[in-house]
Enzyme design. Structure first.
Site, PDB file in Angstrom:
ATOM      1  N   HIS A  84      39.850  46.485  41.696  1.00  0.00           N
ATOM      2  CA  HIS A  84      39.878  47.812  41.079  1.00  0.00           C
ATOM      3  C   HIS A  84      39.701  48.893  42.136  1.00  0.00           C
ATOM      4  CE1 HIS A  84      39.902  46.707  36.830  1.00  0.00           C
ATOM      5  NE2 HIS A  84      39.185  45.658  37.201  1.00  0.00           N
ATOM      6  N   GLU A  97      40.017  51.974  41.791  1.00  0.00           N
ATOM      7  CA  GLU A  97      39.346  53.136  41.196  1.00  0.00           C
ATOM      8  C   GLU A  97      37.854  52.909  41.027  1.00  0.00           C
ATOM      9  OE1 GLU A  97      40.914  50.864  39.631  1.00  0.00           O
ATOM     10  OE2 GLU A  97      40.092  50.526  37.622  1.00  0.00           O
ATOM     11  N   CYS A 141      44.685  45.156  38.417  1.00  0.00           N
ATOM     12  CA  CYS A 141      43.964  44.072  37.737  1.00  0.00           C
ATOM     13  C   CYS A 141      44.900  43.342  36.756  1.00  0.00           C
ATOM     14  CB  CYS A 141      42.699  44.599  37.068  1.00  0.00           C
ATOM     15  SG  CYS A 141      41.534  43.272  36.678  1.00  0.00           S
TER      16      CYS A 141
END
Lengths: 256, 202
Positions: B183, B185, B79
């Site tokens: 993202h 994650e 990001c």
């Protein structure tokens, strides 16, 4: 293509899920991580955790909780409720929340929006608006903003407030219709459409979901980017997946 | 050991945990010694470009990151962490980026486009050889949450594209340096697969 989002909302009090999540087979339906995991499996697009803990001292548990969720669930989530200042926001973001939602504090101190969006980025600052139709009803009566969990009217016009919040740097509006919330009669299309057309940031519609058609109606007719719902999912009337399949069949872009 | 660079710009726990799912040993650190002795490093980040570069500077991390990258060990920016790999950003008045990729970070501006670009969008794999994206199907959905994106000067580093109003670089890779605008994650199964790919890189 950017898809429309379906977002279950969980009320949290002192670190526990409240307002009856009725999942079958959960060891502990009060554990936010366990409940979040169920929604993760249903491919919910995001989650919202709304902290309704009354005492500020006990709210410290929220940061621990956010950390625990972020370590276990690999999906985006927003945390809101009782956020007072930029330090609160920082703590929650550092703990792993994707976004924070501010409501009363933003109305009382609009600079909080500009300060925090400058510091942490607009993309993580959600301004939550609780709006109620102004009485007596007449054409163009508009909606009024309420704060303190819907208890205190402010005299502020919801449309103007949404525009101002966006101008100050909010990255998203979480819009709850107080007239429709809890009715299960569908989302407030007029309100959501008015706000959605007034700002160029994403709008999450909230309040009123009771049937599959309500989600479709909202996306089709209000310009909302996401629909939030609570009881319809918690009581397993429908799974998130069922809602998304229904929407997909009718040509709404969803992630499946 | 994978170093997650902790320079006070958020979002560290989920990255650490996602890597640990695949057996990685993770150290969350801002110490030069720890970073340079790790086999891999991740630069996460949410927030403003200026603030992030100022923090990196204040903590004397800029030369450390550049040294790390020179050592040819895998390095991943996520990001804002990806945006910092570029030369500059129109969000930042006072800071330059790390300059590991050529190009400038700009804001989404098209008329009628809601900004931030927020939610799940699909990626087109442009570089099938990019090890970070190994076994990721074309058109997979990943989670985005950003207002800025890098304009590449060198199209060859584009690993995956996404369309929001127009195409932009969702992932870049060159040698040992990787960057993703989304993202991983937070991108459920697809994102975890990328985290696994990163853990497996040698």
């Amino acid at each position: 293509m950017l898809t429309k989002r379906i977002i279950p909302c969980l009320d949290i009090k002192e670190g526990r899920v409240v307002k009856g999540v009725k999942f079958v087979g959960l060891r502990d339906a009060g554990d936010p991580v366990e409940v979040a995991r169920v929604y993760d499996q249903q491919e919910a697009d995001e989650l919202v955790f709304l902290d309704i803990t009354a005492s500020y001292e006990k709210r410290k548990t929220l940061v621990d909780l956010v950390e625990k969720i972020a370590k276990n669930i690999f999906m985006p989530f927003t945390v809101g409720g009782g956020i007072r200042d930029s330090a609160d926001i920082r703590d929650l973001l550092n703990a792993g929340a994707e976004k924070v939602s501010i409501n009363t504090a933003a109305v009382k101190l609009p600079q909080l929006i500009s300060e925090s969006s400058k510091k942490f980025g607009s993309q993580c600052i959600v301004v939550a608006i609780d709006a109620k139709k102004i009485q007596p009803l007449h054409a163009g009566a508009g909606w009024e903003v309420y704060i303190n969990g819907g208890r205190t009217p402010t005299g502020i016009d919801a449309l103007e407030w949404a525009k101002k919040a966006a101008r100050l740097g909010a990255g998203e509006i979480l819009l709850t219709s107080m007239d429709f919330d809890g009715t299960k009669d569908g989302y407030d299309i007029d309100l959501t459409k008015a706000i959605s057309e007034a700002v160029s940031i994403p709008v999450i519609a909230s309040g009123g979901a009771g049937k599959l058609e309500h989600f479709y109606d909202c996306f089709k007719n209000s310009g909302a980017d996401a629909c939030l719902a609570a009881s319809i999912f918690h009581y397993q009337e429908f799974s998130v997946r069922q809602v998304k399949e229904y929407l997909k069949e009718r040509g709404i872009a969803v992630r499946l | 050991m994978i170093a997650i660079i902790d320079y006070g710009m958020g979002n560290i726990h989920s990255v650490a945990k996602a890597l640990e799912v695949f057996g990685a040993k993770v150290i969350v650190t801002n110490k030069a010694k720890d970073i340079l002795s790790s086999d891999k490093a991740v630069l996460p980040g949410v927030g403003a470009f200026d603030d992030a570069m100022l923090e990196l500077k204040k903590q004397a991390l800029i030369p450390v990151l550049k040294d790390f990258v020179k050592s040819a060990k895998p390095f991943l920016g996520i990001c804002l962490g990806m945006q910092l790999l570029f030369e500059e950003s129109e969000e930042a008045l006072n800071s330059k980026g790390l300059g590991l990729f050529k190009g400038k970070v700009v804001k989404f501006k098209r008329e009628g486009l809601k900004v931030p670009h927020m939610g799940w969008n699909q990626i087109k794999i442009k570089n099938k050889g990019c090890l970070l994206l190994k076994d990721i199907p074309d058109n997979s959905y990943v989670y985005f949450c950003h207002s800025y994106y890098p304009v590449l000067e060198d199209d060859e580093v584009m690993a995956a594209a996404c369309n929001y109003g127009h195409d932009f670089a969702a992932a870049v890779c060159r040698g040992n340096i990787f960057g993703v605008q989304f993202h991983p994650e937070k991108s459920q199964v697809v994102g975890l697969k990328m985290m696994q790919n990163f853990v497996k890189l040698c």
